[in-house]
Write a protein that holds these residues in place. Structure first.
Motif, PDB file in Angstrom:
ATOM      1  N   TYR A 124       0.721  -1.223   0.223  1.00 17.39           N
ATOM      2  CA  TYR A 124       0.044  -0.084   0.117  1.00 17.39           C
ATOM      3  C   TYR A 124       0.827   1.318   0.061  1.00 17.39           C
ATOM      4  CZ  TYR A 124      -4.405  -2.464   0.746  1.00 17.39           C
ATOM      5  OH  TYR A 124      -5.637  -3.074   0.710  1.00 17.39           O
ATOM      6  N   PHE A 125       2.160   1.230   0.620  1.00 18.20           N
ATOM      7  CA  PHE A 125       2.793   2.492   0.599  1.00 18.20           C
ATOM      8  C   PHE A 125       4.015   2.490  -0.284  1.00 18.20           C
ATOM      9  CE2 PHE A 125       1.573   0.990   5.006  1.00 18.20           C
ATOM     10  CZ  PHE A 125       0.355   1.647   5.067  1.00 18.20           C
ATOM     11  N   LYS A 126       4.106   1.591  -1.314  1.00 17.72           N
ATOM     12  CA  LYS A 126       5.108   1.643  -2.360  1.00 17.72           C
ATOM     13  C   LYS A 126       4.608   3.092  -3.153  1.00 17.72           C
ATOM     14  CE  LYS A 126       7.582  -0.623  -5.883  1.00 17.72           C
ATOM     15  NZ  LYS A 126       8.987  -0.090  -5.307  1.00 17.72           N
ATOM     16  N   ALA A 127       5.678   3.738  -3.500  1.00 17.45           N
ATOM     17  CA  ALA A 127       5.474   4.966  -4.099  1.00 17.45           C
ATOM     18  C   ALA A 127       6.390   4.851  -5.730  1.00 17.45           C
ATOM     19  CB  ALA A 127       5.948   5.948  -3.436  1.00 17.45           C
ATOM     20  N   MET A 139      12.235   6.070   4.565  1.00 18.59           N
ATOM     21  CA  MET A 139      12.909   6.293   5.633  1.00 18.59           C
ATOM     22  C   MET A 139      14.395   5.647   5.146  1.00 18.59           C
ATOM     23  SD  MET A 139      13.680   6.605   8.691  1.00 18.59           S
ATOM     24  CE  MET A 139      12.212   7.546   9.412  1.00 18.59           C
ATOM     25  N   GLY A 140      15.349   6.268   5.868  1.00 19.24           N
ATOM     26  CA  GLY A 140      16.865   5.818   5.736  1.00 19.24           C
ATOM     27  C   GLY A 140      17.743   6.112   7.069  1.00 19.24           C
ATOM     28  N   TRP A 141      19.214   6.063   6.731  1.00 19.16           N
ATOM     29  CA  TRP A 141      19.795   6.030   8.084  1.00 19.16           C
ATOM     30  C   TRP A 141      21.027   6.819   7.736  1.00 19.16           C
ATOM     31  CZ3 TRP A 141      16.950   3.753  11.465  1.00 19.16           C
ATOM     32  CH2 TRP A 141      16.082   2.796  11.092  1.00 19.16           C
ATOM     33  N   ASP A 142      21.310   8.053   8.539  1.00 19.97           N
ATOM     34  CA  ASP A 142      22.300   8.751   8.660  1.00 19.97           C
ATOM     35  C   ASP A 142      23.110   8.182   9.318  1.00 19.97           C
ATOM     36  OD1 ASP A 142      23.944  11.058   8.206  1.00 19.97           O
ATOM     37  OD2 ASP A 142      22.867  12.253   9.417  1.00 19.97           O
ATOM     38  N   ALA A 143      24.156   7.365   8.784  1.00 20.70           N
ATOM     39  CA  ALA A 143      24.781   6.025   9.480  1.00 20.70           C
ATOM     40  C   ALA A 143      26.383   6.427   9.712  1.00 20.70           C
ATOM     41  CB  ALA A 143      24.624   4.881   8.599  1.00 20.70           C
ATOM     42  N   PHE A 144      26.802   7.464   9.241  1.00 19.22           N
ATOM     43  CA  PHE A 144      28.442   7.705   9.345  1.00 19.22           C
ATOM     44  C   PHE A 144      28.367   8.699  10.818  1.00 19.22           C
ATOM     45  CE2 PHE A 144      29.913   7.076   4.910  1.00 19.22           C
ATOM     46  CZ  PHE A 144      30.577   5.832   4.992  1.00 19.22           C
ATOM     47  N   GLY A 145      29.646   8.590  11.315  1.00 18.10           N
ATOM     48  CA  GLY A 145      29.900   9.501  12.337  1.00 18.10           C
ATOM     49  C   GLY A 145      30.682   9.062  13.365  1.00 18.10           C
ATOM     50  N   MET A 147      16.590  -0.615  14.900  1.00 20.74           N
ATOM     51  CA  MET A 147      15.542   0.337  14.603  1.00 20.74           C
ATOM     52  C   MET A 147      14.556   0.227  13.754  1.00 20.74           C
ATOM     53  SD  MET A 147      18.444   3.396  15.745  1.00 20.74           S
ATOM     54  CE  MET A 147      17.341   5.023  15.580  1.00 20.74           C
ATOM     55  N   ARG A 148      14.701  -0.434  12.497  1.00 23.58           N
ATOM     56  CA  ARG A 148      13.897  -0.660  11.418  1.00 23.58           C
ATOM     57  C   ARG A 148      12.898  -1.275  12.042  1.00 23.58           C
ATOM     58  NH1 ARG A 148      16.724  -4.068   8.622  1.00 23.58           N
ATOM     59  NH2 ARG A 148      17.803  -2.556   7.454  1.00 23.58           N
ATOM     60  N   TRP A 171       9.534   0.886   2.268  1.00 27.82           N
ATOM     61  CA  TRP A 171      10.708   0.427   2.856  1.00 27.82           C
ATOM     62  C   TRP A 171      11.627   0.058   1.456  1.00 27.82           C
ATOM     63  CZ3 TRP A 171      12.894   1.143   7.154  1.00 27.82           C
ATOM     64  CH2 TRP A 171      12.090   1.578   8.373  1.00 27.82           C
ATOM     65  N   ASP A 172      10.974  -0.112   0.215  1.00 25.79           N
ATOM     66  CA  ASP A 172      11.847  -0.218  -0.907  1.00 25.79           C
ATOM     67  C   ASP A 172      12.788   0.898  -1.149  1.00 25.79           C
ATOM     68  OD1 ASP A 172      10.606  -2.788  -1.219  1.00 25.79           O
ATOM     69  OD2 ASP A 172       9.280  -2.145  -2.981  1.00 25.79           O
ATOM     70  N   ALA A 173      12.589   1.987  -0.823  1.00 19.95           N
ATOM     71  CA  ALA A 173      13.333   3.173  -0.992  1.00 19.95           C
ATOM     72  C   ALA A 173      14.433   3.420   0.169  1.00 19.95           C
ATOM     73  CB  ALA A 173      12.327   4.432  -1.091  1.00 19.95           C
TER      74      ALA A 173
END
Length: 829
Positions: free
Chosen positions: A22-25, A76-82, A107-108, A120-122
């Motif tokens: 339903y939420f795939k764009a 949704m994604g992840w700002d994962a460096f740092g 967290m997912r 979630w495909d994006a």
């Protein structure tokens, strides 16, 4: 009556939504698009309640706009460096990548458990080579364009994090990450020419009416554009000049000394051969080790060291001593300030300390200032004195006149100055995107060939015990062949500031799985700009300013066709406990998983949205979430009680041809009033709390009127319609329980694929209205009258009302004021 079991119900519907996609764009030019985005989180390991509030706000908007028929992208994604990943890896003796990807998985799962309508495909993670490969390609393009350069410069250094910080990452003199005191160092660093876009960044703020004015003001102040004059002071005994920028050319004739920054490149030339040389060098060392924030503070004790050198005022020939001063910074203007102690408080304090002269050049209109008696600088408007041909002019017009005079006589030039400085993107840490450049002794600095991208972080590298990057100590990483001459060379070992990743991630969501190109032009053109962006006010300068700049730079490289990334911005408030921000150190953290386990995801979402308007801080309290839980259980009981006794009826169902009872009319009017209220509250102001309150009120009315409505066929029909409506408009807030109850009402489809109900203006019209009756302004009665009753009939009924009649008996009625639909006021004497 079945029991409300949120855990099983919520998991059931999450599986159904996922199965039905339903939420795939996807790009669909036949439909109006809506791009809803919350700022991507850092995968720290666990969600906190601030996350839950932020993402719940976004999910309501995404679900609402989807029900309006729009094609919604909600990724949704992840700002994962740092740095936190490196610190955690050190603490737990593991790899930053392993720690990061484990946290992402955790967290997912938490986000999915809350039922957010993400595509979630994006999904993307900025630490993945398939993401930062394209960032490295952008780096090379901007380098070739001249927007990225390397230079040796004074930088902000965090001794604990062992890395450089951008100016925007220093808060009150402390590292934004660890609160360590920031030091000054001189290093060769990579910079992005954000200053090239200073004017456009400033001017386009006026084209963002959907942004909070507070955020736009913060960016205006940070860019800090100021207009003034740049002029040259000849140096006595040297064939060179000292250049000064000033916004106060009207005070030029009052200049009595010159102040320069400790970092000014002329310092050594000025002190060469002077007896003061060693004392000045000691002062320079002391000053450059100071915190930059402290040096710009008004409370700083003003100190300086006389260089032994003099310069000449270009308008009157005055000989001015030159001091190195601790309050002058190289980061603003030219690093040299003409000192006018009579009209600048910092200069005044400095002059008092070192017994330097004051020269008044601006007088109040009705007073003559005496320098010998001044206790502070005079900074208010006034009239020029001691200023040659400009005497007698008001100081504001004199600024323009003196600026023109300097330009005409070749002594100065009009110029614009900015507080904004180029963005330092070099970081001396491991867990970041490698900078794709190669250093060759023969060829200089050359880019890595694009066919060799990505430059990947070595999988087996270990962060050093003191937190330093292992890359400069890993020959297999830095030893390379020059792509130009084929000789020995070494790879750049700095990594990029993590704000580079978050400056374009929202573009990549539109084509996250495309391995052939960084961005799909068609997808970017269709989806961008982001229609609604949601995130904290703490990102007003860092992330939002950088993202705006990055988009403009990519536009000018013909990579995208976009001026601004975010059409509308919502900055949500914090979640507090006992008036303080939740934090582990304070021991006042509420665990979302614990709350979901106890009450269910719908209740947690409902409380986060109901407890306060989104832009305000939310005060967590147990009574509040208990109240939200009681409301969910009430609507559950009502539908359970009635579901098997009612037919499935559409929300806001038509009643054409039906003759409704008075009770049915009242319920139908309340149904349509609620849809109108909820629609307006969500669409216009994101006032989810008042929208939820309206649904609560409707459910209470259903609860109290259901027995009466169940007695008649038309009553049951309207009741079924109203229940369907209540579930539909509540579903963006509490989607799982609404889907379950929708099914119990007998509907065969799913709310996730439903359209938003439309209210009927005719249904809002009341047959009767209640009118308040006053006598001399005091309440004496109420009347139920026909909604279309004539003024004369309302007046007649008011005078006849028994309690009113008793209060006017024996008195003269002097006037009867009728406010249609509201009140009657009878004036007696």
């Amino acid at each position: 009556m079945s029991e409300y079991t949120p855990d099983s119900i919520e998991k059931k519907w999450q599986e159904i939504w996922e199965e039905n996609k339903y939420f795939k764009a996807e790009v669909d030019h036949s439909r109006e698009k809506y791009y809803c985005l919350e700022m991507l989180p850092y995968p720290s390991g666990r969600l906190h309640m601030g996350h839950v509030r932020n993402y719940s706000i976004g999910d309501v908007l995404a679900r609402y706009e989807r029900m309006q028929g729009k094609n919604v992208l909600h990724p949704m994604g992840w700002d994962a460096f740092g740095l936190p990943a490196e610190n955690a890896a050190l603490k737990n003796n593991t790899q930053p990548a392993k720690w990061t990807y484990e946290n992402i998985a955790t967290m997912r799962a938490q986000l999915k458990r809350l039922g957010y309508s993400y595509d979630w495909d994006a999904e993307l993670a900025t630490c993945h080579p398939k993401y930062y490969k394209w960032e490295q390609e952008f780096f090379i393009k901007l380098y070739n364009k001249g927007l990225i350069y390397r230079k040796k410069a004074p930088v902000n250094w965090c001794p604990k994090c062992n890395t450089v910080l951008a100016n925007e990452q220093v808060e009150d003199g402390l590292c934004w990450r660890c609160d360590s005191k920031v030091e000054q160092k001189e290093l060769s660093q990579w910079f992005l020419r954000i200053t090239e876009y200073a004017d456009e960044l400033l001017e386009f703020l006026d084209k963002l009416p959907g942004w909070p004015e507070r955020v736009r003001t913060m960016q205006r102040n940070w860019i800090g554009r100021s207009y003034g004059s740049e002029l040259d002071f000849e140096l006595e005994g040297l064939d060179e000049k000292l250049t000064v920028f000033t916004t106060r050319p009207d005070t030029l004739y009052g200049c009595s000394f010159m102040s320069i920054a400790a970092e000014h490149p002329m310092v050594e030339k000025l002190i060469e051969g002077k007896e003061q040389a060693e004392a000045v060098r000691a002062f320079v060392k002391e000053t450059t080790e100071m915190d930059q924030f402290d040096r710009s503070s008004d409370s700083l004790e003003k100190k300086g060291a006389f260089t032994g050198a003099y310069c000449i005022n270009p308008v009157n020939g005055d000989r001015l001593p030159i001091f190195v001063a601790n309050f002058v910074l190289m980061g603003y203007g030219t690093g040299a300030v003409m000192a006018v102690p009579a009209h600048d408080q910092r200069d005044f304090e400095f002059a008092q300390k070192y017994d330097l002269p004051l020269k008044v050049v601006i007088q109040p209109k009705d007073e003559a200032l005496d320098p010998a008696n001044m206790t502070e600088a005079y900074t208010a408007p006034g009239v020029l004195v001691n200023s040659a041909q400009f005497d007698g002019m008001e100081n504001k017009p004199a600024q323009e006149a003196i600026t023109d005079y300097l330009a005409e006589t070749g002594r100065g030039r009009k110029t614009v100055n900015y507080r904004l400085r180029d963005w330092n993107i070099s970081r001396q840490r491991f867990w970041g995107a490698p900078i794709p450049m190669i250093h060759c002794d023969k060829c200089g600095i050359v880019p890595v060939p694009t066919e060799n991208l990505p430059v990947q972080l070595p999988d087996d590298a270990q962060v050093l015990p003191d937190g330093r990057s292992p890359l400069p100590h890993t020959p297999e990483f830095y030893e390379v062949t020059c792509p130009v001459c084929g000789g020995k060379a070494h790879r750049e070992t700095d990594t990029m500031d993590t704000f580079m990743e978050s400056s374009w991630y929202f573009l990549r969501y539109t084509c996250a799985k495309d391995d052939t190109q960084a961005l799909d032009p068609e997808a970017v053109k269709y989806w961008l700009p982001v229609d609604q962006y949601i995130g904290g006010i703490e990102h007003a300068i860092l992330h939002l300013l950088y993202a705006r700049f990055f988009i403009k730079a990519l536009r000018d490289e013909n990579i995208i066709e976009l001026d601004e990334p975010f059409e509308n911005l919502l900055t949500q408030g914090m979640v507090l406990m006992d008036g303080s921000k939740m934090s582990k150190s304070k021991g006042n953290v509420v665990d979302p998983d614990e709350m979901i386990g106890k009450y269910g995801a719908d209740t947690v979402r409902l409380f986060c949205l109901f407890a306060a308007p989104p832009e305000k801080d939310l005060e967590w309290n147990d009574k509040g979430i208990e109240g939200s839980a009681r409301f969910i259980k009430r609507i559950w009981r009502v539908v359970n009680d009635l579901g098997g006794k009612l037919d499935a009826v559409e929300p806001c169902a038509s009643v054409e041809g039906m003759s409704l009872s008075s009770a049915a009319k009242d319920m139908r009017r309340k149904e349509h009033e609620t849809v109108k209220k909820v629609t307006e509250d969500i669409r216009r102001a994101f006032q989810f709390n008042t929208a939820i309150a309206a649904v609560m009120e409707l459910v209470n009315d259903i609860y109290h009127q259901k027995d009466e409505l169940m007695k008649t066929e038309d009553g049951r029909y309207v009741l079924a319609s109203t229940l369907s409506t209540a579930l539909t408009v509540l579903s963006p807030v509490a989607p799982h329980v609404c889907e379950e109850l929708w099914q119990q009402l007998g509907h065969a489809d799913h709310l996730a694929a439903r359209f938003w109900p439309k209210y009927d203006e005719k249904a809002l019209v009341r047959d009767e209205i209640t009118v308040v009756v006053q006598v001399n302004g005091k309440l004496r009665g109420r009347l139920n009258v026909a909604a279309n009753a004539a003024r004369e009939d309302i007046e007649k009924a008011a005078l006849a009302e028994s309690n009113v009649a008793a209060h006017i008996e024996g008195k003269t009625v002097r006037k009867v004021i009728v406010v249609p639909g509201k009140l009657v006021n009878i004036v007696v004497g």
